[in-house]
Design a protein around this motif. Structure first.
Motif, short mmCIF file in Angstrom:
data_model
loop_
_atom_site.label_atom_id
_atom_site.label_comp_id
_atom_site.label_asym_id
_atom_site.label_seq_id
_atom_site.Cartn_x
_atom_site.Cartn_y
_atom_site.Cartn_z
N UNK A 165 0.82 -1.21 0.00
CA UNK A 165 0.00 0.00 0.00
C UNK A 165 0.86 1.27 0.00
N UNK A 166 1.93 1.23 0.77
CA UNK A 166 2.76 2.42 0.92
C UNK A 166 3.82 2.54 -0.17
N UNK A 167 4.11 1.44 -0.86
CA UNK A 167 5.14 1.45 -1.90
C UNK A 167 4.55 1.03 -3.24
N UNK A 168 4.49 1.96 -4.16
CA UNK A 168 3.98 1.63 -5.49
C UNK A 168 4.89 0.62 -6.18
N UNK A 169 6.19 0.69 -5.93
CA UNK A 169 7.11 -0.27 -6.53
C UNK A 169 6.81 -1.69 -6.05
N UNK A 170 6.52 -1.82 -4.75
CA UNK A 170 6.18 -3.14 -4.22
C UNK A 170 4.88 -3.65 -4.82
N UNK A 171 3.90 -2.78 -4.97
CA UNK A 171 2.64 -3.18 -5.60
C UNK A 171 2.90 -3.60 -7.05
N UNK A 172 3.75 -2.84 -7.74
CA UNK A 172 4.06 -3.17 -9.14
C UNK A 172 4.71 -4.54 -9.24
N UNK A 173 5.60 -4.86 -8.30
CA UNK A 173 6.24 -6.18 -8.33
C UNK A 173 5.21 -7.30 -8.17
N UNK A 174 4.20 -7.06 -7.32
CA UNK A 174 3.14 -8.07 -7.16
C UNK A 174 2.37 -8.27 -8.46
N UNK A 175 2.12 -7.19 -9.18
CA UNK A 175 1.40 -7.28 -10.45
C UNK A 175 2.24 -7.98 -11.50
N UNK A 176 3.55 -7.71 -11.48
CA UNK A 176 4.45 -8.27 -12.50
C UNK A 176 4.56 -9.79 -12.41
N UNK A 177 4.17 -10.37 -11.29
CA UNK A 177 4.15 -11.84 -11.21
C UNK A 177 3.22 -12.41 -12.29
N UNK A 178 2.13 -11.71 -12.53
CA UNK A 178 1.17 -12.14 -13.56
C UNK A 178 1.44 -11.47 -14.90
N UNK A 179 1.81 -10.21 -14.85
CA UNK A 179 1.91 -9.39 -16.07
C UNK A 179 3.29 -8.74 -16.12
N UNK A 180 4.31 -9.46 -16.60
CA UNK A 180 5.68 -8.96 -16.54
C UNK A 180 5.90 -7.63 -17.27
N UNK A 181 5.07 -7.31 -18.24
CA UNK A 181 5.29 -6.09 -19.04
C UNK A 181 4.91 -4.82 -18.30
N UNK A 182 4.20 -4.93 -17.18
CA UNK A 182 3.72 -3.73 -16.51
C UNK A 182 4.86 -3.01 -15.80
N UNK A 183 4.79 -1.69 -15.77
CA UNK A 183 5.75 -0.87 -15.04
C UNK A 183 4.98 0.07 -14.11
N UNK A 184 5.69 0.67 -13.17
CA UNK A 184 5.03 1.57 -12.21
C UNK A 184 4.28 2.71 -12.91
N UNK A 185 4.83 3.34 -13.96
CA UNK A 185 4.07 4.41 -14.63
C UNK A 185 2.79 3.91 -15.31
N UNK A 186 2.66 2.61 -15.52
CA UNK A 186 1.44 2.07 -16.13
C UNK A 186 0.27 2.04 -15.14
N UNK A 187 0.53 2.27 -13.86
CA UNK A 187 -0.49 2.15 -12.83
C UNK A 187 -0.87 3.53 -12.32
N UNK A 188 -2.17 3.85 -12.45
CA UNK A 188 -2.68 5.15 -11.99
C UNK A 188 -3.67 4.91 -10.86
N UNK A 189 -3.52 5.58 -9.70
CA UNK A 189 -4.41 5.33 -8.56
C UNK A 189 -5.88 5.49 -8.91
N UNK A 190 -6.70 4.57 -8.42
CA UNK A 190 -8.14 4.59 -8.64
C UNK A 190 -8.85 4.56 -7.29
N UNK A 191 -10.16 4.68 -7.32
CA UNK A 191 -10.95 4.70 -6.09
C UNK A 191 -10.80 3.39 -5.34
#
Length: 410
Positions: free
Chosen positions: A326-352
């Motif tokens: 929650x506090x680290x976008x990089x850590x969240x991105x790493x969790x997403x990359x387990x499924x979707x390796x192509x994703x990067x931190x700039x690809x993620x925009x905060x939502x509700x």
């Protein structure tokens, strides 16, 4: 209809309705809808403290029509989700609500997840759900950017806007819905129940149904009942994927059976955008949609409940990881990359974000199934986790059946 004004809250002098529902989320509205179908002419009033329906859990989720594959055969979750998914698709088709049966992938990215994935295959088949096992090459046929060791495709999963569904349920039910009606007092007698709102209005009814979601335990205590649990709020934080072309449909990790959360997943919604998330962090308020929202009363409720401490001592490592993401976008991105390796931190925009009303027992157990309890002239819905939105039509029918059984016997 003229309701009683400020003053006493006795239950003499007749009633305003047959059934009073507290909570204008999808479960409360489905209950009103079911009552109108099972017993036409039943007078129902729904009290909702917000200015419109579905403002909390119902309107702040991934919008997934769940198949029921995760749930123990014979449980209320399994029974209601499997039938509810089919009913939800039919309801949306009948009322012109945009929806889509997309199917989804559940992907194992580590070898230790493979036994759990195979167990899901068996569970799905026991629940009567169409499941196809996939190898790495077959995964890319469905999702070219997703990588994994193995996966299963679940054909009956879909997507919908549950806010739209709730609005239609409110209209179709014929119930009178009173917005801005926060309940602060309940008086129950042998013949009826009286409920007062913070504005001073009093409603008298033959039966009360508590579908208050994040506040259901408080409503139960107002009614004089011991719910035997407390709501511990967990915030689910989402991101929008700025490159939605990376994902075709729905992609989930293999869940950890020790927790009632499904992990960070990818969901293409009705509008074409892709939601990424949620994580599950302790919220500092029952309606705490960000870290800055703090409600001392809510925190005090949690700290006073022995189950909260026992839960924390049991699951602190898992919780620490969720807070870190929650506090680290990089850590969240790493969790997403387990499924979707192509994703990067700039690809993620905060939502509700959303907040889940998680029921926790005194011994620290996180209640995993639906929890519905009967009391004199009252029914309390004390745990309605995912897939409650998917299963809302059969859940509403179950509650309505219990209500009518009580009214008939009275």
């Amino acid at each position: 209809m003229q309701y009683a004004g400020v003053g006493g809250i006795g239950v003499g002098g007749g009633v305003d309705c047959d059934v009073l529902v507290i909570g204008g989320g999808i479960v409360g509205l489905s209950t009103a809808h079911a009552l109108s179908r099972l017993a036409p002419g039943t007078k129902v009033i729904v009290l909702e403290k917000e200015s419109g329906p579905a403002r909390h859990q119902t309107g702040r989720n991934s919008g997934v029509i769940h198949s029921g594959i995760y749930y123990r055969p014979g449980s209320l979750k399994a029974r209601f989700a499997v039938s509810g998914a089919a009913e939800m698709v039919k309801f949306c088709a009948e009322h012109g609500i945009p929806h889509e049966v997309t199917g989804k992938l559940i992907v194992a990215t580590e070898r230790e997840e493979l036994p759990r994935l195979h167990a899901l295959v068996q569970r799905g088949r026991e629940n009567g759900i169409p499941v196809r096992e996939l190898g790495p090459a077959q995964i890319t046929e469905y999702e070219p950017q997703v990588q994994g060791l193995a996966a299963i495709h679940v054909g009956s999963t879909g997507i919908v806007d549950y806010g739209r569904v709730s609005a239609q349920l409110a209209q179709s039910s014929g119930a009178e819905i009173v917005y801005g009606a926060e309940v602060d007092l309940i008086s129950r007698r042998a013949s009826a129940v009286a409920v007062r709102t913070t504005s001073g209005l009093v409603f008298r009814s033959r039966m009360l149904v508590n579908c208050a979601g994040l506040h259901c335990d408080r409503i139960a205590r107002l009614a004089g009942d011991d719910p035997g649990m407390r709501i511990i709020p967990f915030r689910g934080e989402y991101y929008d994927l700025t490159r939605p072309d990376l994902v075709r449909g729905l992609v989930y990790p293999v869940p950890d059976p020790a927790f009632p959360f499904l992990g960070v997943h990818l969901t293409r919604g009705i509008g074409g955008g892709v939601h990424v998330g949620p994580n599950a962090v302790p919220a500092l308020a029952r309606e705490g949609y960000d870290w800055s929202t703090v409600r001392p009363r809510d925190i005090a409720d949690e700290l006073a409940w022995p189950g909260a401490w026992r839960m924390a001592s049991r699951h602190w490592r898992y919780g620490t990881g969720e807070i870190h993401r929650s506090l680290s976008k990089q850590a969240f991105t790493r969790a997403v990359r387990r499924l979707l390796p192509a994703v990067t931190a700039p690809d993620l925009h905060p939502a509700a974000a959303g907040v889940r009303a998680q029921a926790v027992l005194r011994n620290g157990t996180l209640v995993d199934d639906f929890l519905i309890r009967d009391a004199p002239r009252t029914i309390h819905v004390l745990n309605a986790p995912s897939p409650a939105a998917t299963a809302s039509l059969p859940i509403g029918r179950e509650i309505a059946t219990r209500v009518l059984r009580t009214l008939t016997a009275a």
